[in-house]
Design an enzyme around this catalytic site. Structure first.
Site, mmCIF file in Angstrom:
data_model
loop_
_atom_site.group_PDB
_atom_site.id
_atom_site.type_symbol
_atom_site.label_atom_id
_atom_site.label_comp_id
_atom_site.label_asym_id
_atom_site.label_seq_id
_atom_site.Cartn_x
_atom_site.Cartn_y
_atom_site.Cartn_z
ATOM 1 N N HIS A 160 -2.979 4.805 10.585
ATOM 2 C CA HIS A 160 -2.708 3.611 11.381
ATOM 3 C C HIS A 160 -3.708 3.542 12.535
ATOM 4 O O HIS A 160 -3.902 4.541 13.231
ATOM 5 C CB HIS A 160 -1.269 3.653 11.916
ATOM 6 C CG HIS A 160 -0.931 2.414 12.657
ATOM 7 N ND1 HIS A 160 -0.736 1.200 12.022
ATOM 8 C CD2 HIS A 160 -0.800 2.165 13.980
ATOM 9 C CE1 HIS A 160 -0.502 0.269 12.927
ATOM 10 N NE2 HIS A 160 -0.531 0.832 14.125
ATOM 11 N N ASN A 209 -0.300 8.102 5.497
ATOM 12 C CA ASN A 209 -0.849 6.794 5.874
ATOM 13 C C ASN A 209 -1.702 6.968 7.123
ATOM 14 O O ASN A 209 -1.504 7.896 7.895
ATOM 15 C CB ASN A 209 0.303 5.819 6.163
ATOM 16 C CG ASN A 209 -0.188 4.429 6.508
ATOM 17 O OD1 ASN A 209 -1.086 3.891 5.845
ATOM 18 N ND2 ASN A 209 0.365 3.827 7.540
ATOM 19 N N LYS A 238 9.713 -6.241 -7.392
ATOM 20 C CA LYS A 238 9.049 -5.119 -6.728
ATOM 21 C C LYS A 238 9.272 -3.803 -7.486
ATOM 22 O O LYS A 238 8.388 -2.963 -7.579
ATOM 23 C CB LYS A 238 9.608 -5.016 -5.297
ATOM 24 C CG LYS A 238 8.914 -4.004 -4.402
ATOM 25 C CD LYS A 238 9.525 -4.037 -3.008
ATOM 26 C CE LYS A 238 8.976 -2.948 -2.125
ATOM 27 N NZ LYS A 238 7.960 -3.382 -1.211
ATOM 28 N N MET A 243 -1.596 -2.986 1.650
ATOM 29 C CA MET A 243 -0.905 -3.994 2.447
ATOM 30 C C MET A 243 0.509 -4.308 1.947
ATOM 31 O O MET A 243 0.986 -5.433 2.083
ATOM 32 C CB MET A 243 -1.741 -5.283 2.505
ATOM 33 C CG MET A 243 -3.105 -5.088 3.141
ATOM 34 S SD MET A 243 -3.026 -4.310 4.772
ATOM 35 C CE MET A 243 -2.490 -5.710 5.739
ATOM 36 N N ARG A 244 1.161 -3.321 1.361
ATOM 37 C CA ARG A 244 2.539 -3.526 0.913
ATOM 38 C C ARG A 244 3.401 -2.359 1.359
ATOM 39 O O ARG A 244 2.961 -1.209 1.288
ATOM 40 C CB ARG A 244 2.605 -3.619 -0.608
ATOM 41 C CG ARG A 244 2.003 -4.892 -1.124
ATOM 42 C CD ARG A 244 2.037 -4.956 -2.629
ATOM 43 N NE ARG A 244 1.212 -6.071 -3.049
ATOM 44 C CZ ARG A 244 1.628 -7.327 -3.120
ATOM 45 N NH1 ARG A 244 2.869 -7.627 -2.810
ATOM 46 N NH2 ARG A 244 0.804 -8.292 -3.486
ATOM 47 N N GLY A 265 -11.925 -0.874 1.998
ATOM 48 C CA GLY A 265 -12.119 0.450 1.416
ATOM 49 C C GLY A 265 -13.045 1.386 2.166
ATOM 50 O O GLY A 265 -13.563 2.341 1.587
ATOM 51 N N SER A 266 -13.229 1.174 3.482
ATOM 52 C CA SER A 266 -14.122 2.100 4.193
ATOM 53 C C SER A 266 -13.491 3.497 4.300
ATOM 54 O O SER A 266 -14.198 4.503 4.228
ATOM 55 C CB SER A 266 -14.502 1.555 5.577
ATOM 56 O OG SER A 266 -13.394 1.558 6.436
ATOM 57 N N ASN A 267 -12.172 3.549 4.439
ATOM 58 C CA ASN A 267 -11.529 4.873 4.467
ATOM 59 C C ASN A 267 -11.589 5.538 3.100
ATOM 60 O O ASN A 267 -11.810 6.750 3.004
ATOM 61 C CB ASN A 267 -10.073 4.747 4.943
ATOM 62 C CG ASN A 267 -9.991 4.643 6.448
ATOM 63 O OD1 ASN A 267 -10.144 5.634 7.149
ATOM 64 N ND2 ASN A 267 -9.797 3.440 6.942
#
Ligand code: GRF
Length: 215
Positions: free
Chosen positions: A124, A122, A80, A105-106, A27-29
């Site tokens: 990356h 997102n 899902k 992570m999904r 959770g740093s972002n």
């Protein structure tokens, strides 16, 4: 993902923009985004953290910052589709305008993504389209790349693939270790992601096919 970004956000008025972060880990972002918004980055509100991992450090960080959390565990849903329906329920309840993936992570299904068209971004930790996947920093380091970096992009149905909003390059020094490189990458992330969010929330991103024009 074709065509221009809709300007409904603008019509709603800047104050009404509501952001949800989806995260699974440290959770740093998330913290960098929360702190930037608190300092007045832009007049949007970080309304919700959705987390799929009960052990994730990000949960405690959100609670400390007073941000609402929703823990949605995959194993509690039969498939899902139901799992994503639960997440969508929380997002709709909070009337979320922008979904920010920060170490979630999904892979989201095509149905999920198309239900929030151009509203999911997102980050990356490499220069896409190089070094996709969950180990972007390590993969660039092990490959012997001389340059790597950070990418913020819109999310489409494919992994680490949608139109690129911002990128920042970083030289890999001969003296870098994986740890020193990780630190440098995260430092860039913590500046670049809030900046991309600001541009989004201020209606400054115009999508033209794969190209994102910054107005
Ligand atoms: C970041 O490196 C991000 O680029 C990747 O996952 C990591 C999440 O880190 N998608 P954190 O949980 O925000 O510290």
């Amino acid at each position: 993902m074709r065509g221009s970004l809709s300007y409904e956000n603008h019509q709603k008025g800047l104050n009404a923009m509501k952001i949800a972060v989806l995260a699974s880990g440290r959770g740093s972002n998330f913290v960098a985004i929360a702190k930037s918004l608190k300092k007045g980055l832009t007049s949007a509100e970080l309304s919700l953290l959705v987390c799929d991992n009960p052990k994730a450090l990000v949960l405690a960080k959100a609670k400390k910052l007073g941000i609402k959390t929703a823990l949605v565990k995959r194993e509690e849903y039969k498939d899902k589709r139901d799992f994503e329906a639960a997440i969508i329920g929380y997002l709709k309840e909070e009337k979320i305008d922008l979904i920010v993936l920060a170490g979630f992570m999904r892979m989201l299904s095509n149905d999920f993504v198309s239900g929030f068209s151009n509203k999911i971004i997102n980050i990356h930790p490499a220069l896409l389209p190089s070094f996709k996947g969950t180990e972007g920093i390590k993969d660039a380091f092990d490959y012997g790349a001389k340059v790597t970096g950070v990418t913020v992009h819109f999310v489409d149905g494919k992994m680490d693939h949608g139109p690129i909003i911002l990128q920042q390059a970083l030289k890999i020094d001969e003296n870098d270790t994986l740890e020193s490189l990780e630190k440098k990458i995260h430092k860039i992330e913590h500046r670049l992601y809030p900046e991309a969010i600001r541009l989004y929330c201020e209606g400054r991103l115009k999508l033209e096919g794969r190209k994102v024009r910054i107005l």
